[in-house]
Write a protein that holds these residues in place. Sequence first.
Motif, PDB file in Angstrom:
ATOM      1  N   LEU A 197       0.820  -1.074  -0.084  1.00 10.95           N
ATOM      2  CA  LEU A 197      -0.250   0.037  -0.108  1.00 10.95           C
ATOM      3  C   LEU A 197       0.863   1.489   0.000  1.00 10.95           C
ATOM      4  O   LEU A 197       1.634   1.526   1.199  1.00 10.95           O
ATOM      5  CB  LEU A 197      -0.768  -0.053   1.334  1.00 10.95           C
ATOM      6  CG  LEU A 197      -1.674  -1.177   1.343  1.00 10.95           C
ATOM      7  CD1 LEU A 197      -2.786  -0.823   2.588  1.00 10.95           C
ATOM      8  CD2 LEU A 197      -2.692  -1.352   0.071  1.00 10.95           C
ATOM      9  N   PRO A 198       0.899   2.013  -1.126  1.00  8.34           N
ATOM     10  CA  PRO A 198       1.780   3.103  -1.309  1.00  8.34           C
ATOM     11  C   PRO A 198       1.254   4.340  -0.428  1.00  8.34           C
ATOM     12  O   PRO A 198       0.783   5.235  -1.175  1.00  8.34           O
ATOM     13  CB  PRO A 198       2.136   3.210  -2.795  1.00  8.34           C
ATOM     14  CG  PRO A 198       0.477   2.864  -3.352  1.00  8.34           C
ATOM     15  CD  PRO A 198       0.309   1.765  -2.166  1.00  8.34           C
ATOM     16  N   TRP A 199       1.230   4.371   0.792  1.00  7.69           N
ATOM     17  CA  TRP A 199       0.758   5.339   1.562  1.00  7.69           C
ATOM     18  C   TRP A 199       1.213   6.791   1.430  1.00  7.69           C
ATOM     19  O   TRP A 199       0.583   7.733   1.576  1.00  7.69           O
ATOM     20  CB  TRP A 199       0.645   5.164   3.096  1.00  7.69           C
ATOM     21  CG  TRP A 199       1.943   5.164   3.743  1.00  7.69           C
ATOM     22  CD1 TRP A 199       2.798   3.995   4.049  1.00  7.69           C
ATOM     23  CD2 TRP A 199       2.433   6.375   4.462  1.00  7.69           C
ATOM     24  NE1 TRP A 199       3.882   4.403   4.778  1.00  7.69           N
ATOM     25  CE2 TRP A 199       3.796   5.720   5.076  1.00  7.69           C
ATOM     26  CE3 TRP A 199       2.234   7.643   4.553  1.00  7.69           C
ATOM     27  CZ2 TRP A 199       4.672   6.516   5.477  1.00  7.69           C
ATOM     28  CZ3 TRP A 199       3.259   8.250   5.223  1.00  7.69           C
ATOM     29  CH2 TRP A 199       4.474   8.002   5.709  1.00  7.69           C
ATOM     30  N   ARG A 200       2.298   6.992   0.841  1.00  6.39           N
ATOM     31  CA  ARG A 200       3.046   8.088   0.834  1.00  6.39           C
ATOM     32  C   ARG A 200       2.372   8.864  -0.475  1.00  6.39           C
ATOM     33  O   ARG A 200       2.726  10.137  -0.751  1.00  6.39           O
ATOM     34  CB  ARG A 200       4.516   7.985   0.753  1.00  6.39           C
ATOM     35  CG  ARG A 200       5.264   7.641   1.878  1.00  6.39           C
ATOM     36  CD  ARG A 200       6.736   7.278   1.537  1.00  6.39           C
ATOM     37  NE  ARG A 200       7.430   6.704   2.786  1.00  6.39           N
ATOM     38  CZ  ARG A 200       7.304   5.783   3.305  1.00  6.39           C
ATOM     39  NH1 ARG A 200       6.707   5.043   3.017  1.00  6.39           N
ATOM     40  NH2 ARG A 200       7.968   5.685   4.606  1.00  6.39           N
ATOM     41  N   ASP A 201       1.986   8.102  -1.438  1.00  6.34           N
ATOM     42  CA  ASP A 201       1.453   8.723  -2.382  1.00  6.34           C
ATOM     43  C   ASP A 201       0.226   9.685  -2.029  1.00  6.34           C
ATOM     44  O   ASP A 201      -0.710   9.314  -1.537  1.00  6.34           O
ATOM     45  CB  ASP A 201       0.828   7.678  -3.579  1.00  6.34           C
ATOM     46  CG  ASP A 201       1.800   6.790  -4.167  1.00  6.34           C
ATOM     47  OD1 ASP A 201       3.098   7.053  -4.152  1.00  6.34           O
ATOM     48  OD2 ASP A 201       1.577   5.804  -5.065  1.00  6.34           O
ATOM     49  N   GLY A 202       0.228  10.867  -2.517  1.00  8.61           N
ATOM     50  CA  GLY A 202      -0.737  11.894  -2.293  1.00  8.61           C
ATOM     51  C   GLY A 202      -0.524  12.343  -0.782  1.00  8.61           C
ATOM     52  O   GLY A 202      -1.415  13.393  -0.318  1.00  8.61           O
ATOM     53  N   HIS A 203       0.478  12.004  -0.166  1.00 10.85           N
ATOM     54  CA  HIS A 203       0.656  12.169   1.280  1.00 10.85           C
ATOM     55  C   HIS A 203       2.185  13.051   1.591  1.00 10.85           C
ATOM     56  O   HIS A 203       2.764  12.340   2.453  1.00 10.85           O
ATOM     57  CB  HIS A 203       0.315  11.659   2.322  1.00 10.85           C
ATOM     58  CG  HIS A 203      -1.237  10.993   2.069  1.00 10.85           C
ATOM     59  ND1 HIS A 203      -1.201   9.814   1.602  1.00 10.85           N
ATOM     60  CD2 HIS A 203      -2.259  11.385   2.652  1.00 10.85           C
ATOM     61  CE1 HIS A 203      -2.498   9.400   1.284  1.00 10.85           C
ATOM     62  NE2 HIS A 203      -3.104  10.364   2.120  1.00 10.85           N
ATOM     63  N   PRO A 204       2.778  13.902   0.593  1.00 10.30           N
ATOM     64  CA  PRO A 204       4.156  14.408   0.662  1.00 10.30           C
ATOM     65  C   PRO A 204       4.418  14.984   1.950  1.00 10.30           C
ATOM     66  O   PRO A 204       5.598  14.841   2.461  1.00 10.30           O
ATOM     67  CB  PRO A 204       4.242  15.207  -0.506  1.00 10.30           C
ATOM     68  CG  PRO A 204       2.660  16.013  -0.791  1.00 10.30           C
ATOM     69  CD  PRO A 204       1.869  14.813  -0.365  1.00 10.30           C
ATOM     70  N   ALA A 205       3.620  15.895   2.452  1.00  7.43           N
ATOM     71  CA  ALA A 205       3.882  16.490   3.800  1.00  7.43           C
ATOM     72  C   ALA A 205       4.402  15.405   4.803  1.00  7.43           C
ATOM     73  O   ALA A 205       5.070  15.497   5.746  1.00  7.43           O
ATOM     74  CB  ALA A 205       3.238  17.583   4.081  1.00  7.43           C
ATOM     75  N   LEU A 206       3.232  14.408   4.954  1.00  4.90           N
ATOM     76  CA  LEU A 206       3.344  13.378   6.099  1.00  4.90           C
ATOM     77  C   LEU A 206       4.583  12.562   5.825  1.00  4.90           C
ATOM     78  O   LEU A 206       5.353  12.044   6.694  1.00  4.90           O
ATOM     79  CB  LEU A 206       1.973  12.883   6.028  1.00  4.90           C
ATOM     80  CG  LEU A 206       1.874  11.509   7.004  1.00  4.90           C
ATOM     81  CD1 LEU A 206       2.211  12.078   8.405  1.00  4.90           C
ATOM     82  CD2 LEU A 206       0.683  10.650   6.672  1.00  4.90           C
ATOM     83  N   ALA A 207       4.756  12.059   4.486  1.00  3.81           N
ATOM     84  CA  ALA A 207       5.953  11.434   4.214  1.00  3.81           C
ATOM     85  C   ALA A 207       7.377  12.059   4.509  1.00  3.81           C
ATOM     86  O   ALA A 207       8.145  11.324   5.173  1.00  3.81           O
ATOM     87  CB  ALA A 207       5.915  10.752   2.636  1.00  3.81           C
ATOM     88  N   ALA A 208       7.351  13.122   4.416  1.00  2.00           N
ATOM     89  CA  ALA A 208       8.598  14.001   4.611  1.00  2.00           C
ATOM     90  C   ALA A 208       8.745  13.903   6.224  1.00  2.00           C
ATOM     91  O   ALA A 208       9.777  13.804   6.409  1.00  2.00           O
ATOM     92  CB  ALA A 208       8.527  15.287   4.204  1.00  2.00           C
TER      93      ALA A 208
END
Length: 205
Positions: free
Chosen positions: A173-184
């Motif tokens: 599940l690529p959870w970082r897709d669409g959530h760049p601030a959270l991924a950073a």
Amino acid sequence: MKLHWSPRSPFVRKVMIVLYEAGMEHQVTCVRTPVAMDKPNLDLIPDNPLIKLPTLVLDDGTAIYDSRVICGYLDGVAGAGLLPAEPQARLTAERRQALGDGFLDALLLFRQERNKPHERQTPAWLSAFDLKVKAVLTALEKEAPALETTSFDLGLISIGCALSYMDYRFADLPWRDGHPALAAWHRRFSERPSVIRSRPDDAAA
């Protein structure tokens, strides 16, 4: 003190991070305690009738559970400041911890359902878990700028452990897709020494 422990439990990981942050890891003996839904560990009942991890047993025999209570206790003993004293900051940390813990609860059930043979899976449950995951990620993406400016606390630990659990158990599940601030934010969370030291260990006995 004795900690009933597993190298792969995300809730145990929360406690380990607190121990490392507080410099208390040498005061606790970690006891490998297998726990499974289908094979309850009866040896754990005297310390925790819920048969769940983590469970901390103090030197006087007092048992403490669950992770939220254990983390709060350890922080208070050590004075590590992971639970802020200021009322509004404390409320924010506790709310985030509740969100992270609830997220983990949903992920554990989601994984259990996904691991069933396809014919035994309940599509409505899978859809409900998927909805919760997406809703939490959306909420956290909005809150990510605030996470960046918050001092390391129990709320951030809980959220970070939940996202790390997604990497560990939901790699598809690529959870970082669409959530760049959270991924950073999570990337920086993952670089903290206490977080590195508490990574899940599949090689552990």
